[in-house]
Structures are given as structure tokens and as C-alpha cells.
Enzyme design. Structure first.
Site, PDB file in Angstrom:
ATOM      1  N   GLY C 461     -17.050 -40.788   5.194  1.00 31.92           N
ATOM      2  CA  GLY C 461     -15.953 -41.627   4.486  1.00 31.92           C
ATOM      3  C   GLY C 461     -15.596 -41.144   2.734  1.00 31.92           C
ATOM      4  N   GLY C 673     -25.112 -39.399  -7.749  1.00 36.94           N
ATOM      5  CA  GLY C 673     -24.811 -40.105  -6.466  1.00 36.94           C
ATOM      6  C   GLY C 673     -24.371 -41.429  -6.725  1.00 36.94           C
ATOM      7  N   GLU C 676     -24.581 -45.502  -2.856  1.00 35.72           N
ATOM      8  CA  GLU C 676     -25.241 -46.842  -2.854  1.00 35.72           C
ATOM      9  C   GLU C 676     -25.143 -47.721  -4.189  1.00 35.72           C
ATOM     10  OE1 GLU C 676     -26.769 -46.607   0.226  1.00 35.72           O
ATOM     11  OE2 GLU C 676     -26.473 -44.171   0.321  1.00 35.72           O
TER      12      GLU C 676
END
Lengths: 126, 329, 709
Positions: C461, C673, C676
Site C-alpha cells: 500500500g 523509513g 512503522e
């Protein structure tokens, strides 16, 4: 028919991924029997664009990034198109309430509101 | 799903006849509850009698009120100009339920017939007196957060999940029923049952009977109304508790009050004693607080739903405040 | 020529497919002669299957096969050997039942409906055994997980908080949460001799390939995994689940393609979840708000047949500078399906507890929560005693505070009102390791001057292909329209599983490096200097060199420099909430998510990802809770109506703010990143805002209306 645009997310009317229009009205197709809808006009996501021209709602979803994984998107777009026709896209709060039958687990909700408002404000007929 | 026969009569008498003679036949209207239950294996009809061709889809004015055909969709009812103008409480309640898609499908009659959402009713592997009479009530000693605080029995503590029904009871609606032996009417408040010793029965409809219409009496509550629904998310969730409030206020005095609650009993729960308390009193916060204190009289809670003893009066208080203009929604 | 640059907001390259219903998810491939499998769940919670009566099911219309442990093809990888004991759940391999809903049979029929009906006709008899699903009752049976990673951590003195002048000692509960991606888990398998083709929902096609090959005892190259479009996963497809293997097993036994689709209800038991966790936090501080000790203990649910672990306590070791810190991590094995990492995994769990406790401390100290964090800012990693590769958390605090209107926060709880509503502000922070794994990418230039890049990564996604195209466009100095990126195919060059927020760091680096290598190759062919900035017409170079096309594959991985640094993404989430004192309903009015995640590749999709993480965090804070009925050992709300994920009406506008400064160490792009970190800290921000609004400290999630009246 091999149209896979309408998705199965729960099969029980609990998520909205299967939303289609029957005679122009948005419904959860998972709770509709095919035999009970003979002779009616059923529109799925595949029937929204005219040829290569995307429906304004489809364009707006791309522009505002109203999806991530894309799985709930067919249902969201079918709902959004119907919502404007229903006359319940008059404010952010109203759009949120009347789009609450379409769950998006990626959390594209704010972008979906933006896309619908864009189409609504663009005055484009759906 | 089992295999089933499907028919779609255009005449109510044919539909009623099929259902009367066949034990395992079901009326199919919007399908939002029945198809779900068929998929879950809760019911396995041999015959589905699709009643969507019956001429029961109109809302019409009648002397002294309004008649709503049983097949009027929830959306068409909530959005109907006469309902919005004269019975706005009904619009508010309907729009607080389910999702737009489901309301487009669901009908008036189907909403009345909607079965409980008790998780033990839906899980075929767990005992449930409503699903299998005599098997026991799993909710009694189980996860009963969503369950009743009024009128439950030791056989069943499930609640009626409808929002629309709550408003209908508050508005003193009347139900029209047709059966093989003719037609009858029933007060909406008498339509649904308390579980008692027969929780398998949700309502007083007899086998083969068909709801044809619901009448609303002369509109009295077109202004000071509110429907409070407290739930675990902002939309598309069943009520923890809900309260339908309709007031007739004249010169700051409450001439008449109608109060009913959802999510608290096996049927829409009318708060008659609280209504009587309010009648004739001034419409102010102090009175509303006193009224709210009466709400939980006679209530009984279980392990996980004790909060409802407080949430129910709070919902009523909030409903009274908004209905009277003391607070905004 | 228009150039697309890293950092640009770019629409998704697969957007058109997704808005037209043209994106094909795993269950949507047309396969000739397809048959349909449906699982039969165990109705006991522990014990042994003594017999399974499949006769009625086998006689039902359309049924082709009923597979049970009594007739299943024995899989080589499932049979223990002296060197390799068999661990974990293996379907139809033995007669053991470890949890309620564990599949005991697989019915295959010519249609899905017929298989579903026949599955209800399978009747098993069991020898039941006592079972334990009650987490609280079994807390005293918690164990330290195997392997050295989870032994107690102590820096300085353990439990030093106890002797501090100001201290917080509290317990926080997070219920089990279900990933519930919108797409159901679907697997289709068919065999050609000893080669198998699989369409499945996978976050890592190479990992799936290894799992199938191991189970069937066949070479890797005999397994073809396809997972081009994945309808969300959030960690539920990080591994290959036993029912996926069973699908291929059925296909082999039948000699026909088999498709198995889990029901939404089965998604609550068979594909993992964020485990129910109790955390105990002790914080000690000086009166002027310097931490002197942090103690963090975590106890979480696991399965009797497999240990599941995550990093819930780690954040307390390094996020704040404290001379003393100690952590303890234990699990409680129960008769339940095994958990799986769920977005933000343990770090999100741990951050909820630590950041709530820190908020409690701020009120005890009568100190602004941001000031408390600044007072204990860690300028280097106190756990590993290493410098950060990059850290801009202070900027996160500052920019978030400005955007949310922190100045309007009242330091005294329950004193800020807007009409009837109580208004509160909260902050929650977090960190998530910035990782990079070895990865490969293969670039092909065709005579039309178009570039295609392939790598065996996934897109659940976030917009993987879009990011990769943008990176390639930037490095190649080309418009994005001329570049395509393909993924989700195990035959493509090696890439890690999409998890741990490392895809852009790992695969993006490979794309970056293959593009650099390609540029140099082109310069060489054109007779130019290496690493020159000269922009070539690649099609012309190809033609001049008389080549039909050009292919180049490059591997990319980090070097040892990385060992000298501590590398994390950091977040600071802010929430403004309205709470109604009578109804207990919460309206989240505003969320501001600020992250230091290094360089942002695609501003548009990255913002969406941040918003999505915040939505997940709102669910964690306010709506999500899977409830076990311990009498039956079964969930009481295992469906999409009773388990509440947030809906549109729950979610306000969410501002995603990026510090957007490249990390100089981790990879050539400088990206750390965001998948998360977007969720880590959100739940605490909401809970802390609710406290600020109401004066009610909710330590057991979710914060539902009943807890606030």
C-alpha cells in the site's frame, strides 16, 4: 463476467468494499441476491469511466491520493459518486458521516474527503 | 448457504399463503439481516418469498397522521420531506443506524424484524436460548457489554439493535399486519417482546403474518427532538445506549414528553415514568437532571455493562438538553 | 526534458489501475479449472482429534475432496528429523488441536458456495484437554522467550526510580488488536509436475518461495510466487501461514488449481494479531524533571505452539537520557493462534506505556510535557553508547507544537472548555530502528528509450513502485513516465520482505545503485568519462552500440560504517481531542504527525502513509479490542461489526510534517523509513490529550465512552 473491481472484504455488510449502484442507488452487493435484481441496472467500478476518460471521482482519488492498497477503493469511489448525488456532501463533517459505511484500513480517510470535496466543488456531475 | 426456492409474488395474499403453509419459508425484503444470517448458517430457508414487488413502498398522509408502507427503505423514510418536517426524530434515529448503503437496502418492516446482535446468538458453536431454545444463555456469564439492563430474563439478556424502532415507540406508532386470517393492528410498543421464557420470539408477529404499514399519529413533536446514540466509534456501530427524546414545550413548560431508549432492552424501552415526571415542569437543566436520575430505576446490570446504569441517564439528559435547546448536538 | 526528483509529490504509478478496478489482487486471477477450498475450524480449544466424519461433506454436491490429518499428503518439510525438529503449527499433519478455530479439515469443491456449505457437514470428535486462554489468570506463568535477546536489560542500577524524589509507577494494558487488512487472505495454487505456481497475499515473495519450497521439499526455482497487488497487510502477510501451504497441498492431491479464501471471521484467528500486553512502567525524576531511573516490564500473549516476541520494552532503554534503566520482557503462552507483528509492532505497544507514564510524570512535576522531554533529551544513544546517525526530534517537538497550537493547552486538566465539550492536548513520541538489508534490482533499457526495473519486493500500500520510479527518475535525470517498476514476483532479483519500514532503504538503494551503474555503463558505451554529469540520449547510445537492449543487475547493501552509529526514525505525534462529559464520546479534532525519517522520497504518498499510521493509532487508542471469552477459549467479537476499526467519521484532518533531512549514514538516499513510526506514539498522544481534557487517566485501551462518563 470476470469483473473483479467490486471487492469482498467481509461478505456481511460490515465493510462497504463491495459497494455498487443498483438503479443508481449505492448498496452492499454482498447482501444482494443476483436473482432478486434481474432487470435492474447494476453499475460497478468498471462502468464508471467512459472509455479512456476517467470519472471525475476517479481522477480526484488519484489527485488526492485517496487510497493506498487500493482494495477498498472501488467501494469508496462508488460511494463517493452516490454521495454527491444524494446531496450529503455539503461539509466535511457530513461527508465523513455519509462515507462511514466504507472502511479503509490503510487510513486514507482524510484524502478521500478531500477527493469528494474536490469533485463536489468542481460542480462536476456524477 | 443451503439451496432454496425463490419466488417473487406481486400479491400480498400469495406471499402470506406461502409463508403460512411452509414452516421453513421466509419473507425477503432488504435482505440486510436475512442474507447475513443465511451466510452465517443461523437460518436455512427452503423458500424465500421476495416481497419487493408488493405495493408497500409509499408514504402517504392519512387523517390524523401518516402511513408508511412496510417496504419503504430506511433512506427513503429518513429523507422523506414529510418525515423530516413533521417527525424529525424518526429521521435522526434512522440516520444514526447502520451505513448509507445498508439504509438504502433495509426496509421499514425489515428493520422491525432485525434480530439481536448478541455475539453468542451469531456463533453457532455457543449456547444461546434465542437460537436454540433450552441451550442456555452464554451472555449471562459472558461478554455482556452490549446487553440489556431492563426487562431481561435469566434466559436471555440480548437487546434489540434497531435505532428506528426506538423513535417509533417514542412517537406512538401503530403497526398494520396482514395474515391468512385477515388484518390487525398493534401498537408499535407492543410489537417487540421481552425475552421472558421465550427469547426465541423477538416480537408478536405470528407465523405467516406480514407487516404492511406503520402509522404515525398526528405530529406533535416536530421541533424539540433529539436522538442521542452513544457507541464505540463515531458511526457504523450499534448503540451502547441510545435515547430518543421528543418534547412539546410551551412557554418554557413541558406540555408533553416522549422518551425511549435503545441498547438497553430486548425491545425499545419507553421511559413512561420519566415522561410523567417531566409533564408540566419547566424545561430547565435542574428538572432534566432530576428526570435523568429516574432513568435507571429498576435497571439491572451484568459484569461488563454496569456502565450503562450511568450512561443511560446521561444519554437521556443530553437528549433533553439538546431537544430543548439548552445544548447543541 | 522534465525531470522528476526525489522529494517531489508524485501520483501513484498504479493509481489508474486501482481507481478503475483494474488492479488484480491475489484472488482475482483467472485460472482454468479452478476449484475452491474452505477450511473447517476446530470447535474445541485444546485436545486431540479422534475422528473426523467427512462422509456427508463428500456426498454434498460439487465436493471434490475433504482433506484432514487422516488422509493428507505427507509433506517432507513437516516431518521431523534428528537434525531438524518440526516447530510450530502444521495443518493436517497430526491430530493435535492447540486453539479454537484451528483448521482441522479443508473441503474443496467446484464452487465456493458448495465448499462453504459442505464444510458445515464435516463432523469431528475430539478428546478434549484442559486449555488456558485467560491472559490475566496465567500472568504468573509468564516465561522469558528462548534465545538470548530477551534477557533482562540493566543499565546502572535496576529499579532506581523507586528512590527518586518524584516517581510514577503504573501499569498499562493494550488489548489484542487485529490487522484486518481490507483484502481477505487468499491463496491460489496449481502444480505442473513438481513445479508449483502460487498467487498469494505476501509481503515477501522470496520468503514465501522459501517457505513453500521447504514444506514440499522442492528446489526454490520450482516455486513461483506472484503477489503483485496486496490489499493491505500491516504485518499479517510477513510470513507464510499454514493454510497457504495447505492450499498447495490440496492442489497437489487433487491435481487441480485450488483457491482458498479466508473469511473475515477466520482472519481473527489464523493470520496473527498484535498481542494483548500488560506493561509496568516505573519512572523516577528529580524535582526539576531529570530522569534518574526508568523501569519497563512487558508481559504479552503468545501461543503454546510457537513463541511470538517483539520489542515493546526497547524504547525505554534509549529514547531518554537516564543514568539508570532496566527492562524485562516476558510472554504468556496460551491456547490461542500465534500473534504477528502489526504495524509499528512492539515499539508502538511500548511507546504507549512509556509516553503515558512520562505524561503522568509531567503532571506530578507540574512541568510542560515537551519541556520534560527536552530535559531528558538523549544526545547520543544511551543503550549502545553510540552517536545517532541523525536525530531531529527536537525539531519534531517544536514544529508539532506550533502546528497543533500547543500554546492553547491548559496545564491544569479539565479546565479547557468549548461549549459543553472538554478540550485537551497531548503528545506522544516514539522511535523505530532504521534498517537496510541487501537487495537487488535489475534494469532493462529498451530501444524506445524506456527503462524497466524489477525487484522481488512488494507493495502492501505505501506505493513502492511509485517511490522506486521516482528514485530512478532522479538518478537517471529522466521523466518518470519513461520508467516502469515491477515487483511481487519471486523470479525477480532478490529483495527483502516488506516490513520494518525498510523497503525504500533497501530496495530503493538497489534501484539507486543500479541506475548509477547503468549511467556509467552508458557513458562507457558512449565513450565518455565515468561519473560524468553529461545527459545522454540512452536510446541513441543503445542504437549506436548496436544493442537490442541492455540489462544490468546490481546488488546493494550497507557497509560497516553503519555499525558505528545508532540509526532510528523518530516521531512526535500531537493530538487535540474534544470529550463530551455526559456521553463520553471523544472527537479527535486534530492530529499532527511530525517525523524525522530522513529524506522523504515521495511527499505525496509519504504523507498518506503518515496519515494512515495516525489512523491506525487512533484505532489503537479508541476503538480496537479483541475480546476473548475464556469459558470457550474463543473470541466474542471476532467479526467486522463487533471489532471496531475506525471509520471515516472517527478521523479528522491529519497534518503530516516531515523534517526531511537526509540521514548521512544509512543509505545513499538518506531515507530512514516511515511505515512503522507513523503509528508509534499516536495512542499515547490521544490518551494524554484525553487526560488533559478530562483529568481521567485511561491506562487500559481502548478509550471507549464508558470509561469517560
Amino acid at each position: 463476467m470476470n469483473l473483479t473491481g467490486s471487492k469482498k472484504g467481509c461478505d456481511r455488510g460490515q465493510c462497504g468494499a463491495c459497494t455498487v449502484h443498483i438503479d443508481g442507488v449505492r448498496v452492499n452487493s454482498c447482501l444482494s441476491l443476483a436473482i432478486a435484481n434481474q432487470g435492474k441496472k447494476i453499475t460497478t467500478i468498471e462502468g464508471l469511466a467512459s472509455g479512456d476518460d476517467l470519472h471525475p471521482m476517479q481522477e480526484a482519488f488519484i489527485k488526492h491520493d485517496g487510497f493506498q492498497c487500493g482494495y477498498c477503493t472501488s467501494g469508496q469511489i462508488m460511494s463517493g459518486v452516490a454521495l454527491i448525488k444524494e446531496g450529503h456532501a455539503n461539509s466535511e463533517v457530513e461527508i465523513r458521516e455519509y462515507m462511514s459505511g466504507n472502511i479503509c484500513r490503510c487510513g486514507a480517510y482524510p484524502n478521500i474527503v478531500n477527493a469528494i470535496q474536490d469533485v463536489k466543488n468542481g460542480g462536476q456531475q456524477s | 448457504m443451503n439451496q432454496f426456492q425463490y419466488s417473487r409474488p406481486a400479491d400480498a395474499s400469495v406471499a402470506i399463503k406461502t409463508l403460512s403453509k411452509d414452516q421453513n419459508a421466509y419473507f425477503l425484503a432488504g435482505g440486510t439481516n436475512l442474507i447475513d444470517m443465511m451466510k452465517m448458517g443461523l437460518v436455512s430457508p427452503q423458500k424465500l418469498v421476495d416481497i419487493n414487488n408488493l405495493p408497500l413502498k409509499t408514504v402517504s398522509e392519512i387523517p390524523g397522521g401518516l402511513r408508511i408502507g412496510a417496504l419503504v427503505s430506511n433512506t427513503n423514510l429518513a429523507e422523506h420531506p414529510l418525515i423530516k418536517q413533521k417527525y424529525p426524530l424518526l429521521s435522526l434515529a434512522i440516520n444514526a443506524g447502520a451505513s448509507p448503503q445498508l439504509r438504502n437496502m433495509a426496509t421499514l418492516g425489515g428493520n422491525m424484524m432485525q434480530r439481536t446482535r448478541c455475539p453468542y446468538f451469531f456463533d453457532l458453536t455457543m449456547p444461546c436460548n434465542k437460537r436454540v431454545p433450552g441451550s442456555g444463555c452464554s451472555a449471562l456469564g459472558g461478554y455482556n457489554r452490549m446487553h440489556a439492563i431492563f426487562g431481561a430474563s435469566d434466559k436471555c439478556i440480548a437487546v434489540n439493535p434497531s435505532d428506528m424502532n426506538v423513535a417509533m415507540v417514542a412517537l406512538d406508532a401503530t403497526v398494520h399486519i396482514s395474515g391468512a386470517k385477515g388484518s390487525r393492528t398493534m401498537k408499535f410498543a407492543d410489537f417487540h417482546r421481552l425475552p421472558g421464557d421465550h427469547p426465541e420470539l423477538d416480537n408478536n408477529l405470528k407465523k405467516g403474518e406480514l407487516i404492511t404499514a406503520v402509522d404515525l399519529p398526528e405530529p406533535r413533536f416536530s421541533k424539540n427532538v433529539h436522538y442521542v446514540k452513544i457507541r464505540d466509534r463515531a458511526s457504523y456501530a450499534f448503540a451502547l445506549v441510545s435515547a430518543a427524546v421528543a418534547l412539546e414545550i410551551e412557554n418554557d413548560t413541558i406540555k408533553e414528553a416522549r422518551l425511549a431508549m435503545g441498547g438497553v432492552a430486548h425491545k425499545p424501552w419507553r421511559l413512561t415514568a420519566v415522561e410523567m415526571f417531566l409533564k408540566g415542569k419547566p424545561a430547565n437543566e435542574a428538572v432534566f437532571k432530576q428526570a435523568a436520575q429516574l432513568v435507571s430505576n429498576g435497571a439491572k446490570a451484568y459484569e461488563y455493562n454496569k456502565f450503562k446504569l450511568k450512561m443511560a441517564p446521561n444519554a437521556v439528559l443530553q437528549g433533553l438538553k439538546v431537544a430543548s435547546g439548552l445544548a447543541s448536538a | 526534458m522534465k525531470k522528476d526528483t526525489i522529494g517531489d509529490p508524485m501520483s501513484r504509478v498504479d493509481g489508474r489501475l486501482k481507481v478503475t478496478g483494474g488492479a488484480t489482487y491475489s484472488g482475482e486471477y483467472k485460472v482454468a479449472g479452478l476449484t475452491y477450498g474452505v477450511l473447517v475450524p476446530a470447535t474445541i480449544t485444546a485436545g486431540t482429534i479422534t475422528a473426523i466424519d467427512t462422509k456427508a461433506a463428500e456426498r454434498a454436491p460439487g465436493v471434490l475432496k475433504v482433506i484432514t490429518s487422516f488422509n493428507a499428503l505427507k509433506l517432507p518439510g513437516y516431518q521431523p528429523t534428528a537434525e531438524k525438529p518440526v516447530k510450530g503449527l502444521k495443518l493436517f499433519n497430526d491430530d493435535k488441536v492447540y486453539f479454537n478455530g484451528q483448521p482441522i479439515a479443508l473441503v474443496v469443491a467446484d464452487t465456493f458456495e458448495r465448499a462453504t456449505y459442505a464444510a458445515t457437514l464435516v463432523k469431528a470428535t475430539y478428546q478434549t484437554a484442559p486449555f488456558e486462554t485467560d491472559f490475566h489468570k496465567n500472568l504468573d506463568k509468564s516465561i522469558v522467550p528462548q534465545g538470548g535477546r530477551y534477557k533482562d536489560y540493566v543499565r546502572g542500577e535496576a529499579d532506581a526510580y523507586k528512590n527518586a524524589p518524584v516517581k510514577v509507577e503504573q501499569q498499562y494494558l493494550l488489548p489484542s488488536e487485529m490487522h484486518n487488512p481490507m483484502e481477505l487472505h487468499v491463496t491460489t495454487a496449481f502444480w505442473d509436475g513438481d513445479k508449483v505456481t502460487i498467487y498469494t497475499k505476501s509481503q515477501g515473495v522470496k520468503g514465501s518461495q522459501r517457505s513453500f519450497a521447504a514444506a514440499f521439499g522442492i528446489p526454490l526455482e520450482n516455486v513461483q510466487i506472484n503477489s503483485r497487488f496486496v490489499g493491505g497487510a500491516f504485518g499479517s502477510s510477513l510470513r507464510t501461514w499454514p493454510h497457504e501451504i495447505a492450499t498447495a497441498q490440496a492442489a497437489k492431491m487433487l491435481g487441480k488449481p485450488v483457491k482458498l479464501t479466508l473469511t473475515r471471521e477466520q482472519m481473527f484467528t489464523l493470520v496473527g494479531y498484535r498481542p494483548l500486553t500488560i506493561q509496568k512502567i516505573g519512572l523516577g525524576a528529580t524535582p526539576d524533571g531529570k530522569l534518574v531511573g526508568i523501569t519497563h516490564e512487558s508481559y504479552s500473549q503468545s501461543a503454546v505452539y510457537e513463541e511470538f516476541t517483539e520489542n515493546s520494552v526497547n524504547v525505554s532503554r534509549f529514547l531518554y537520557a537516564s543514568p539508570n534503566a532496566n527492562t524485562r520482557y516476558k510472554i504468556v503462552p496460551l491456547n490461542v493462534g500465534v500473534p504477528a507483528p502489526m504495524r509499528g509492532p512492539g515499539e508502538a505497544t511500548g511507546s504507549f506505556a512509556l509516553e503515558s507514564a512520562l505524561d503522568e510524570l509531567s503532571y506530578l512535576l507540574k512541568m510542560d510535557p515537551i519541556q520534560l522531554r527536552l530535559n531528558n533529551y538523549a544526545d547520543m544513544d544511551p543503550e549502545r553508547n553510540l552517536p545517532w546517525s541523525s536525530k531531529y526530534l527536537k525539531e519534531c517537538y517544536q514544529r508539532g507544537a506550533e502546528k497543533i497550537g500547543w500554546a492553547n493547552r491548559k496545564s491544569e486538566p479539565a479546565t479547557n472548555k468549548d461549549g459543553d465539550w472538554l478540550v485537551g492536548y497531548g503528545i506522544g513520541c516514539g522511535a523505530f530502528g532504521a534498517y537496510r538489508s541487501a537487495s537487488q534490482a535489475k534494469l532493462t533499457l529498451t530501444p524506445d528509450g524506456k527503462i524497466n526495473i524489477k525487484s522481488a519486493t512488494s507493495d502492501i500500500g505505501p506505493g513502492t513502485a511509485t517511490a522506486m520510479v521516482l528514485i530512478a527518475a532522479d538518478v537517471l535525470n529522466m521523466p518518470a513516465e519513461k520508467i516502469t517498476f515491477e515487483l511481487g514476483n519471486s523470479a525477480f532479483p532478490m529483495a527483502p520482505t516488506q516490513g520494518g519500514s525498510a523497503t525504500v532503504s533497501s530496495v530503493g538503494s538497489a534501484v539507486h545503485d543500479v541506475c548509477l551503474a547503468f549511467k556509467n555503463k552508458m557513458l562507457l558505451l558512449a565513450g565518455k568519462n565515468q561519473n560524468s554529469d553529461e545527459q545522454l540520449d540512452y536510446a541513441a547510445v543503445l542504437k549506436a552500440a548496436n544493442l537490442p537492449l541492455l540489462e544490468i543487475t546490481q546488488e546493494s547493501k550497507g557497509d560497516e560504517t553503519a555499525q558505528k552509529y545508532s540509526m532510528y526514525s523518530f516521531s512526535s505525534h500531537f493530538a487535540q481531542v474534544y470529550v463530551h462529559p455526559l456521553t463520553g464520546m471523544i472527537k479527535v479534532k486534530k492530529v499532527v504527525a511530525v517525523v524525522d525519517a530522513g529524506k522523504i522520497v515521495n511527499l505525496k504518498t509519504a504523507s498518506s502513509q503518515m496519515i494512515g499510521g495516525a489512523v491506525g493509532g487512533i484505532g489503537m487508542a479508541m476503538t480496537e479490542e479483541a475480546v476473548m471469552d475464556d469459558r470457550f477459549g474463543k473470541l466474542a467479537n471476532g467479526n467486522f461489526a463487533d471489532y471496531h476499526v475506525p471509520v471515516q467519521a472517527d478521523i479528522p484532518q491529519i497534518d503530516a510534517i516531515f523534517i526531511d533531512k537526509p540521514d548521512p549514514i544509512i543509505n545513499p538516499i538518506g531515507t530512514k523509513g516511515i511505515g512503522e513510526i507513523s503509528l508509534i506514539g499516536v495512542a499515547a498522544a490521544i490518551a494524554n490529550a484525553v487526560y488533559n481534557a478530562t483529568g481521567k487517566r485511561i491506562r487500559e485501551l481502548p478509550i471507549t465512552p464508558d470509561k469517560l462518563i
